[in-house]
Design a protein around this motif. Structure first.
Motif, PDB file in Angstrom:
ATOM      1  N   VAL A   9       0.818  -0.740   0.068  1.00 45.88           N
ATOM      2  CA  VAL A   9      -0.140   0.180  -0.072  1.00 45.88           C
ATOM      3  C   VAL A   9       0.877   1.082   0.362  1.00 45.88           C
ATOM      4  CG1 VAL A   9      -1.800   1.673   1.573  1.00 45.88           C
ATOM      5  CG2 VAL A   9      -1.791  -1.411   1.322  1.00 45.88           C
ATOM      6  N   VAL A  10       0.516   1.638  -0.777  1.00 53.76           N
ATOM      7  CA  VAL A  10       1.602   3.783  -0.993  1.00 53.76           C
ATOM      8  C   VAL A  10       1.141   4.334  -0.311  1.00 53.76           C
ATOM      9  CG1 VAL A  10       2.155   5.036  -2.126  1.00 53.76           C
ATOM     10  CG2 VAL A  10       2.349   2.924  -3.705  1.00 53.76           C
ATOM     11  N   GLN A  11       1.449   5.187   0.935  1.00 58.86           N
ATOM     12  CA  GLN A  11       0.981   5.480   1.955  1.00 58.86           C
ATOM     13  C   GLN A  11       0.877   6.940   1.792  1.00 58.86           C
ATOM     14  OE1 GLN A  11       1.204   3.749   6.480  1.00 58.86           O
ATOM     15  NE2 GLN A  11       2.685   4.601   5.809  1.00 58.86           N
ATOM     16  N   ILE A  12       0.203   7.795   1.596  1.00 63.72           N
ATOM     17  CA  ILE A  12      -0.337   9.634   0.989  1.00 63.72           C
ATOM     18  C   ILE A  12      -0.639  10.182   2.423  1.00 63.72           C
ATOM     19  CG2 ILE A  12      -0.963  10.833  -0.755  1.00 63.72           C
ATOM     20  CD1 ILE A  12      -1.495   8.258  -2.718  1.00 63.72           C
ATOM     21  N   VAL A  13       0.602  11.269   1.898  1.00 57.97           N
ATOM     22  CA  VAL A  13       0.423  12.285   2.567  1.00 57.97           C
ATOM     23  C   VAL A  13      -0.287  14.102   2.130  1.00 57.97           C
ATOM     24  CG1 VAL A  13       1.178  14.087   5.189  1.00 57.97           C
ATOM     25  CG2 VAL A  13       2.040  11.272   4.869  1.00 57.97           C
ATOM     26  N   SER A  78      10.511   8.931  -0.982  1.00 57.41           N
ATOM     27  CA  SER A  78       9.222   8.283  -0.166  1.00 57.41           C
ATOM     28  C   SER A  78       9.678   7.418   1.028  1.00 57.41           C
ATOM     29  CB  SER A  78       8.297   6.996  -1.348  1.00 57.41           C
ATOM     30  OG  SER A  78       8.181   6.932  -2.314  1.00 57.41           O
ATOM     31  N   LYS A  79      10.272   7.389   1.723  1.00 58.72           N
ATOM     32  CA  LYS A  79      11.018   7.720   2.842  1.00 58.72           C
ATOM     33  C   LYS A  79      10.605   8.396   3.399  1.00 58.72           C
ATOM     34  CE  LYS A  79      14.693   4.547   0.553  1.00 58.72           C
ATOM     35  NZ  LYS A  79      16.256   4.349   0.733  1.00 58.72           N
ATOM     36  N   VAL A  80      10.663   7.760   5.230  1.00 60.33           N
ATOM     37  CA  VAL A  80      11.228   9.419   6.268  1.00 60.33           C
ATOM     38  C   VAL A  80      12.594   8.846   6.524  1.00 60.33           C
ATOM     39  CG1 VAL A  80      10.354   9.791   8.960  1.00 60.33           C
ATOM     40  CG2 VAL A  80       8.118   8.741   6.892  1.00 60.33           C
ATOM     41  N   TYR A  81      13.181  10.321   7.169  1.00 61.49           N
ATOM     42  CA  TYR A  81      14.585   9.844   7.321  1.00 61.49           C
ATOM     43  C   TYR A  81      14.771  10.838   9.085  1.00 61.49           C
ATOM     44  CZ  TYR A  81      15.367   9.307   2.282  1.00 61.49           C
ATOM     45  OH  TYR A  81      16.032   8.571   0.570  1.00 61.49           O
ATOM     46  N   GLY A 128       9.246  -1.300   5.358  1.00 64.49           N
ATOM     47  CA  GLY A 128       8.077  -0.652   5.969  1.00 64.49           C
ATOM     48  C   GLY A 128       7.189  -0.353   4.433  1.00 64.49           C
ATOM     49  N   ARG A 129       6.088   1.104   4.571  1.00 62.90           N
ATOM     50  CA  ARG A 129       5.589   1.145   3.458  1.00 62.90           C
ATOM     51  C   ARG A 129       6.114   2.730   3.403  1.00 62.90           C
ATOM     52  NH1 ARG A 129      -0.881   0.796   5.840  1.00 62.90           N
ATOM     53  NH2 ARG A 129      -0.674  -2.102   5.490  1.00 62.90           N
ATOM     54  N   PRO A 130       6.442   2.029   1.033  1.00 66.43           N
ATOM     55  CA  PRO A 130       6.023   3.852   1.436  1.00 66.43           C
ATOM     56  C   PRO A 130       5.249   4.930   1.447  1.00 66.43           C
ATOM     57  CG  PRO A 130       5.416   3.385  -0.315  1.00 66.43           C
ATOM     58  CD  PRO A 130       5.219   1.544   0.792  1.00 66.43           C
ATOM     59  N   THR A 131       5.839   6.233   1.603  1.00 70.42           N
ATOM     60  CA  THR A 131       5.042   7.649   1.827  1.00 70.42           C
ATOM     61  C   THR A 131       5.446   8.207   1.405  1.00 70.42           C
ATOM     62  OG1 THR A 131       5.298   6.603   4.258  1.00 70.42           O
ATOM     63  CG2 THR A 131       4.236   9.096   3.894  1.00 70.42           C
ATOM     64  N   VAL A 132       4.327   8.985   0.296  1.00 69.92           N
ATOM     65  CA  VAL A 132       4.492   9.826  -0.411  1.00 69.92           C
ATOM     66  C   VAL A 132       4.010  11.355  -0.340  1.00 69.92           C
ATOM     67  CG1 VAL A 132       4.353  10.648  -3.082  1.00 69.92           C
ATOM     68  CG2 VAL A 132       4.771   8.301  -2.347  1.00 69.92           C
ATOM     69  N   CYS A 133       4.448  12.196   0.022  1.00 72.95           N
ATOM     70  CA  CYS A 133       4.749  13.660   0.312  1.00 72.95           C
ATOM     71  C   CYS A 133       3.187  13.911  -0.863  1.00 72.95           C
ATOM     72  CB  CYS A 133       4.795  14.337   0.547  1.00 72.95           C
ATOM     73  SG  CYS A 133       4.950  16.290   1.202  1.00 72.95           S
ATOM     74  N   LEU A 134       2.268  14.567  -0.669  1.00 69.61           N
ATOM     75  CA  LEU A 134       1.960  15.378  -2.030  1.00 69.61           C
ATOM     76  C   LEU A 134       1.653  16.640  -1.494  1.00 69.61           C
ATOM     77  CD1 LEU A 134      -0.671  12.799  -3.708  1.00 69.61           C
ATOM     78  CD2 LEU A 134       1.369  13.277  -4.594  1.00 69.61           C
ATOM     79  N   LEU A 174       0.300   7.485  10.311  1.00 70.11           N
ATOM     80  CA  LEU A 174       1.054   6.794   8.776  1.00 70.11           C
ATOM     81  C   LEU A 174       2.581   6.368   9.107  1.00 70.11           C
ATOM     82  CD1 LEU A 174      -0.115   7.651   6.239  1.00 70.11           C
ATOM     83  CD2 LEU A 174      -1.086   6.111   6.874  1.00 70.11           C
ATOM     84  N   ILE A 175       3.287   6.808  10.081  1.00 68.26           N
ATOM     85  CA  ILE A 175       4.579   7.409  10.272  1.00 68.26           C
ATOM     86  C   ILE A 175       5.015   5.967  10.591  1.00 68.26           C
ATOM     87  CG2 ILE A 175       4.903   8.082  12.739  1.00 68.26           C
ATOM     88  CD1 ILE A 175       6.782   9.943  11.415  1.00 68.26           C
ATOM     89  N   SER A 176       4.470   5.044  11.709  1.00 66.22           N
ATOM     90  CA  SER A 176       4.748   3.980  12.371  1.00 66.22           C
ATOM     91  C   SER A 176       5.476   2.819  11.144  1.00 66.22           C
ATOM     92  CB  SER A 176       3.562   3.865  13.397  1.00 66.22           C
ATOM     93  OG  SER A 176       3.060   3.489  12.584  1.00 66.22           O
ATOM     94  N   SER A 177       4.146   2.741  10.522  1.00 71.90           N
ATOM     95  CA  SER A 177       5.183   1.771   9.015  1.00 71.90           C
ATOM     96  C   SER A 177       5.527   2.595   7.983  1.00 71.90           C
ATOM     97  CB  SER A 177       2.752   1.537   8.508  1.00 71.90           C
ATOM     98  OG  SER A 177       2.063   2.038   7.834  1.00 71.90           O
ATOM     99  N   SER A 178       5.911   3.352   8.179  1.00 71.01           N
ATOM    100  CA  SER A 178       6.297   3.776   6.807  1.00 71.01           C
ATOM    101  C   SER A 178       8.335   3.758   6.567  1.00 71.01           C
ATOM    102  CB  SER A 178       6.255   5.842   7.038  1.00 71.01           C
ATOM    103  OG  SER A 178       5.780   6.124   7.130  1.00 71.01           O
TER     104      SER A 178
END
Length: 185
Positions: A9-13, A78-81, A128-134, A174-178
């Motif tokens: 699942v691609v997470q979107i913020v 798509s990662k949290v750093y 971990g899931r990809p987290t895309v920031c739009l 979403l951050i915990s599964s990122s």
């Protein structure tokens, strides 16, 4: 046929540039967050991440110059750093402000968002899931084709972008599964 993770699942913020834009998006049923609301997480451009990477590996004694200055792609943003104790989420290169006229083409931006999500959904192989920031800007709202952007956001809200499963949510949820990228000191 190449096998892919069926549960990806691609997470979107969704980040609204301002509170005014956030309120306007809410009238259309699109929940967004402002950069202030996601604090202590910082929202960076991919260019800022390139500058951090540029210093990675620099060693004057060994005459090493570090990573070449080149853009960070879709998978990298798509990662949290974790950077110097701060938590950072970067928005993709497609949202970089430019004087180039195509930057202002809403139809192209919508197509780029879909392509970005499909690319991440197809090639993501990290834990971990990809987290895309739009990033939604006020100038997008003034575009005559903004309704098409709202249509895209409504489609994403339903959980799919073409064949890619997506989940829109608050960054804090979403951050915990990122996927958490590299740690920089």
């Amino acid at each position: 046929m190449k096998g892919t993770a069926t549960d990806l699942v691609v997470q979107i913020v969704l980040i609204a540039e301002s509170m005014r834009l956030q309120a306007m998006m809410a009238t259309y049923g699109i929940q967004t967050q402002t950069p202030h609301e996601v604090e202590p997480v910082q929202i960076w451009s991919s260019t800022q991440l390139v500058k951090v990477y540029e210093n990675l590996g620099v060693n004057h004694k060994l005459k090493l110059q570090g990573r070449p200055v080149r853009p960070v792609g879709s998978l990298g943003t798509s990662k949290v750093y974790r950077v110097a104790g701060a938590t950072v989420l970067c928005y993709p290169l497609i949202f970089e402000v430019s004087d180039f006229y195509l930057y202002r083409d809403m139809a192209l931006l919508i197509d780029d968002i879909k392509t970005e999500l499909q690319f991440v959904g197809r090639y993501w192989r990290l834990s971990g899931r990809p987290t895309v920031c739009l990033l939604i800007r006020e100038e997008h709202m003034r575009d005559p084709q903004f309704k098409k952007m709202l249509d895209l956001l409504a489609m994403l809200k339903k959980g799919y972008c073409d064949s890619v499963k997506v989940r829109i949510g608050r960054l804090q949820n979403l951050i915990s599964s990122s996927c958490v990228g590299k740690y920089f000191c």
